[in-house]
Design an enzyme around this catalytic site. Structure first.
Site, PDB file in Angstrom:
ATOM      1  CG  HIS A 194      -0.312   1.096   7.253  1.00 15.88           C
ATOM      2  ND1 HIS A 194       0.709   0.560   8.009  1.00 15.88           N
ATOM      3  CD2 HIS A 194       0.278   2.037   6.469  1.00 15.88           C
ATOM      4  CE1 HIS A 194       1.853   1.163   7.699  1.00 15.88           C
ATOM      5  NE2 HIS A 194       1.625   2.063   6.767  1.00 15.88           N
ATOM      6  CD  GLU A 195      -1.082   2.443   2.840  1.00 17.24           C
ATOM      7  OE1 GLU A 195      -0.694   3.625   2.745  1.00 17.24           O
ATOM      8  OE2 GLU A 195      -0.296   1.492   3.044  1.00 17.24           O
ATOM      9  CG  HIS A 213       0.347   6.764   5.634  1.00 13.55           C
ATOM     10  ND1 HIS A 213       1.490   7.285   6.197  1.00 13.55           N
ATOM     11  CD2 HIS A 213       0.626   5.455   5.380  1.00 13.55           C
ATOM     12  CE1 HIS A 213       2.414   6.334   6.298  1.00 13.55           C
ATOM     13  NE2 HIS A 213       1.915   5.208   5.813  1.00 13.55           N
ATOM     14  CD  GLN A 227       3.198   5.807   2.679  1.00 13.67           C
ATOM     15  OE1 GLN A 227       2.229   5.213   2.225  1.00 13.67           O
ATOM     16  NE2 GLN A 227       4.262   5.175   3.158  1.00 13.67           N
ATOM     17  CB  CYS A 241       5.574   2.404   7.311  1.00 11.88           C
ATOM     18  SG  CYS A 241       4.954   3.893   6.506  1.00 11.88           S
ATOM     19  CG  LEU A 242       6.522   1.137   1.117  1.00 13.78           C
ATOM     20  CD1 LEU A 242       5.849   1.369  -0.234  1.00 13.78           C
ATOM     21  CD2 LEU A 242       7.674   0.140   0.979  1.00 13.78           C
ATOM     22  N   GLY A 298       0.832  -1.193   0.000  1.00 22.83           N
ATOM     23  CA  GLY A 298       0.000   0.000   0.000  1.00 22.83           C
ATOM     24  C   GLY A 298       0.866   1.242   0.000  1.00 22.83           C
TER      25      GLY A 298
HETATM   26 ZN    ZN Z   1       2.880   3.424   5.821  1.00 23.95          ZN
END
Ligand code: ZN
Length: 170
Positions: free
Chosen positions: A136-137, A140, A54, A94-95, A49
């Site tokens: 999670h997304e 963000h 991000q 998390c990226l 995701g």
């Molecule tokens: Zn993340």
């Protein structure tokens, strides 16, 4: 909006990751280009995701793919989560926070109401990994990171990595 091809994944502690993103109100070619770029960056990074903040774009949309199969690419715009059920702990990374993976307790199942890239409404129900990615997304989009949801032992375990990210020259 900047040229999407110039957009890269940004990392903690970039302050844009802490912002509350604005609703998308234009469902145009720019938005489609942005989503395509996000899907590409997610795939390159082998993520499941990626949310627009991000890559430094403070708009309420995210892309996801729980399997890695191209046909499972999804774009969700202006998502709202409700009807949460159950509770389970699982490991999340998390990226935007490389090198950190922590245990997070979240509801197991939920509903998500969103729009697609054409602005058409959608309503989906998911559980387990899919529901976790949605949560999670969506976090963000509200400036919430896994760091805010981890427990005390992960707080201690990740301290060094976070400090290195906060002050890379040291
Ligand atoms: Zn993340």
């Amino acid at each position: 909006m900047p040229d999407p091809t110039s957009l890269r994944i940004i990392h903690y502690p970039d302050s844009r990751l802490r912002a509350r993103s604005a609703p998308v109100d234009r469902f145009n070619a720019e938005l489609r280009d942005l989503a395509a770029r996000m899907l590409m960056l997610m795939r390159e990074s082998k993520g499941v995701g990626l949310a627009a903040p991000q890559i430094g774009v403070l708009l309420r949309l995210f892309v996801m793919n729980p399997t890695g199969q191209p046909s499972d690419d999804r774009v969700l715009v202006n998502p709202v989560i409700d009807e949460m059920e159950g509770s389970a702990v699982a490991t999340e990374g998390c990226l935007s926070i490389p090198g950190v993976s922590v245990q997070i307790r979240r509801p197991v199942a939920c509903r998500i109401v969103a729009q697609n890239l054409a602005g058409e409404p959608m309503e989906l129900r998911g559980r387990d990994l899919v529901a976790r990615i949605w949560q999670h997304e969506t976090d963000h989009l509200n400036g919430v990171l896994i760091l805010d949801r981890m427990g005390p032992s992960d707080r201690v375990a990740t301290r060094k990595v976070l400090r290195a990210l906060e002050d890379p020259v040291r």
